[in-house]
Scaffold this active site. Sequence first.
Site, PDB file in Angstrom:
ATOM      1  N   GLU A 160      43.992  21.341 -14.887  1.00 29.54           N
ATOM      2  CA  GLU A 160      44.110  21.684 -13.466  1.00 29.54           C
ATOM      3  C   GLU A 160      45.313  21.023 -12.806  1.00 29.54           C
ATOM      4  O   GLU A 160      46.010  21.634 -11.992  1.00 29.54           O
ATOM      5  CB  GLU A 160      42.822  21.305 -12.727  1.00 29.54           C
ATOM      6  CG  GLU A 160      41.608  22.150 -13.100  1.00 29.54           C
ATOM      7  CD  GLU A 160      40.923  21.705 -14.397  1.00 29.54           C
ATOM      8  OE1 GLU A 160      41.355  20.694 -14.994  1.00 29.54           O
ATOM      9  OE2 GLU A 160      39.956  22.372 -14.818  1.00 29.54           O
ATOM     10  N   HIS A 202      28.881  20.937  -8.621  1.00 28.52           N
ATOM     11  CA  HIS A 202      29.236  22.356  -8.658  1.00 28.52           C
ATOM     12  C   HIS A 202      29.181  23.031  -7.294  1.00 28.52           C
ATOM     13  O   HIS A 202      29.222  24.252  -7.223  1.00 28.52           O
ATOM     14  CB  HIS A 202      28.316  23.118  -9.629  1.00 28.52           C
ATOM     15  CG  HIS A 202      28.868  23.226 -11.017  1.00 28.52           C
ATOM     16  ND1 HIS A 202      29.314  22.146 -11.724  1.00 28.52           N
ATOM     17  CD2 HIS A 202      29.056  24.290 -11.825  1.00 28.52           C
ATOM     18  CE1 HIS A 202      29.736  22.541 -12.915  1.00 28.52           C
ATOM     19  NE2 HIS A 202      29.601  23.840 -13.001  1.00 28.52           N
TER      20      HIS A 202
END
Lengths: 332, 352
Positions: free
Chosen positions: B61, B130
């Site tokens: 990322e 999440h």
Amino acid sequence: MTLLINNIERVRLLHGVKRIRCVEETIAARYSEGKMRCPTHLCTGQEAVAVGVCATLRNTDFAVSTHRSHGHYLAKGGDLSRMLAEIYGKSTGCSSGHGGSMHLIDESVGFMGSTSIVGGTIPVGTGLGLSVSLKGTDQVSCVFLGDGSTEEGVFYESLNFAVIKQLPVLYICENNLYSVYSPIQVRQPANRKIYELARSLGVPSETGDGNDVLDVYAKTSRAVASIRSGGGPVLLEFSTYRWREHCGPNFDNDIGYRSEQEYLDWKQKDPVEVFEAKLCGDEVLSKEALSEMERSIVAEVNDAFAFAENSPFPSPDQLGKYLYKEDEGASL
Amino acid sequence: MKRVLTYGQAINEALCVAMRQDRNVITFGLGVDDPKRIFGTTEGLVEEFGPERVFDMPTAENAMTGVAIGAALNGTRSVMTHQRLDFFLLAMDQLVNNAAKWSYMFGGKSSVPITIRLILGRGWGQGPQHSQNLQSWFAHIPGLKVVMPSTAADAKGLLLSAIFDDNPVVYLEHRWLHNIEGEVPEGDYRVPIGEAQVLSSGQDVTLVSFSYMTIEALHAVEHLEKQGVSCDLIDLRSVNPIDWPTVFESVKKTGRLIALDTASQTLSIASEIIARVSMELFHELKSPPVRIALPDYPTPTSPALSEKYYPRAEDIMQAVADLLNMTLDTDELIQSRTSPHDVPGEWFKGPF
């Protein structure tokens, strides 16, 4: 190794390393005046990598660099006066006084920016390579990085991506053995070689003498030719040595992280003096021509310092300028 | 004739329009060309624009954000996508140190036109890692723009504005909004970044909201109206920059403020709304402002725990009742619901 380089180019390389040395040493000499009010990381001792690499690049090729970027900026063709004005915090600086020594830019010669976070421009240079690849030009994107940044995650992430996409990126690792004051022995295992690590990631790689501008030039020429012809990324590791303290104008061999003897040993391999002696000894350069070169460098550097000192500071109402691109004309 | 799309289809259409219009626009991220196509939002892109402009990426990322930044310096406009905001936190270095600062620290010599799509969540046991809603992290950084569309039309209009903005834009899309429907204009439809939208006009209370909380607020406003209470519902759409004139104008009219947020309450966007309104309009306020956001805990996973964690429309109604010192009936609203608290609707069957 056969060197396809003529004497005029050799003299040009000498001029390049002597010019950077003169700039860095003049900054060191004048830093205590208190007018250059930002952290400044001098590259004295490491000039040959910048000069040898950039001599193989075109104006249209890209380069990005680190906190220790003066040499890279200048060797790529960056404007000296505007660099010094930036270090002096002046409105005429290459970043209009918003950046300082660690944030140099001159897009007119492809120097796309230097930043001050270790490893920070490794993916940026890789992304320039992606864009070049998408646009289908034959430009090369050169990423200057230090040995410390090969311990950062983005180093692996970026090389991995460059290999997957076979990007036209030239990674130049200047291994000067120290990350601030932390020696490489405490940061990487003894039998680790950075160029071998790059090979293991799929990046063709070799090592060279970073204090020998001709070795740098020869190895980089070969790498650039390969990259330009679609061969994908290459990493070159050049060993070299930072003469002065990590940040600032002084020598610091007395504070205990390295020995005076180690410094003296590296000084024997001075990338400027050794090369100068060789060119004079080989009668490539006469004493007179050398004197004239030195005189012109000193004159240029003095003029650039005068430009920086005499330039105006940015107006305080420029504080909020450049936050966003469309705000260029806006003030606070 | 009205053309109705889902929020997810509107995102997909914005990407198509941008990529047809400008070949410098590319999109990448884990899964953009996989069978699920980022909840359908990248459907058809690789087929139309090819694998050079639409590609999956290494699980890297931070570097890939830097790659987008570097590509931007040579004119390539990247739309980078992450299926959860949480996954992107590894890239805060490149976003905060490089993208946000590039224009400023180089004196405007260049800038970084990138769009980072991050998906926020709620419910279905997404749990601590999440479903974080960290918009205030991004909005706190000078140099970033941060948008949080609530409607299908804004999902399209803000994404097109983000892609063609010359600065880095963080585009936060809520997973619970992907299936909501709305009328969406065709073509290159853009919604200006930094402009709020007044979704409902009233006299009694100002509700300032964004993203999924705007849906809860719409339900509350509907039931409040039935009981004679009218609200201004301001959907901010952008949380940096914030459309202060619209917020101030409304609070001047109503004198009462409830700020909603999808995140933990402390140092949230809602906190900033309340701070600025209190500073600018202190004497116009008829009562202390109210904040409705999540408690300062990580997100719990069990539905038994998350039921009390997430504020809903009835909490907004109750806050309005308290502000107005009156009693309001929330039973009808609660009984009108057909789905449990941990899903956005019957359509959502998990797993994420």
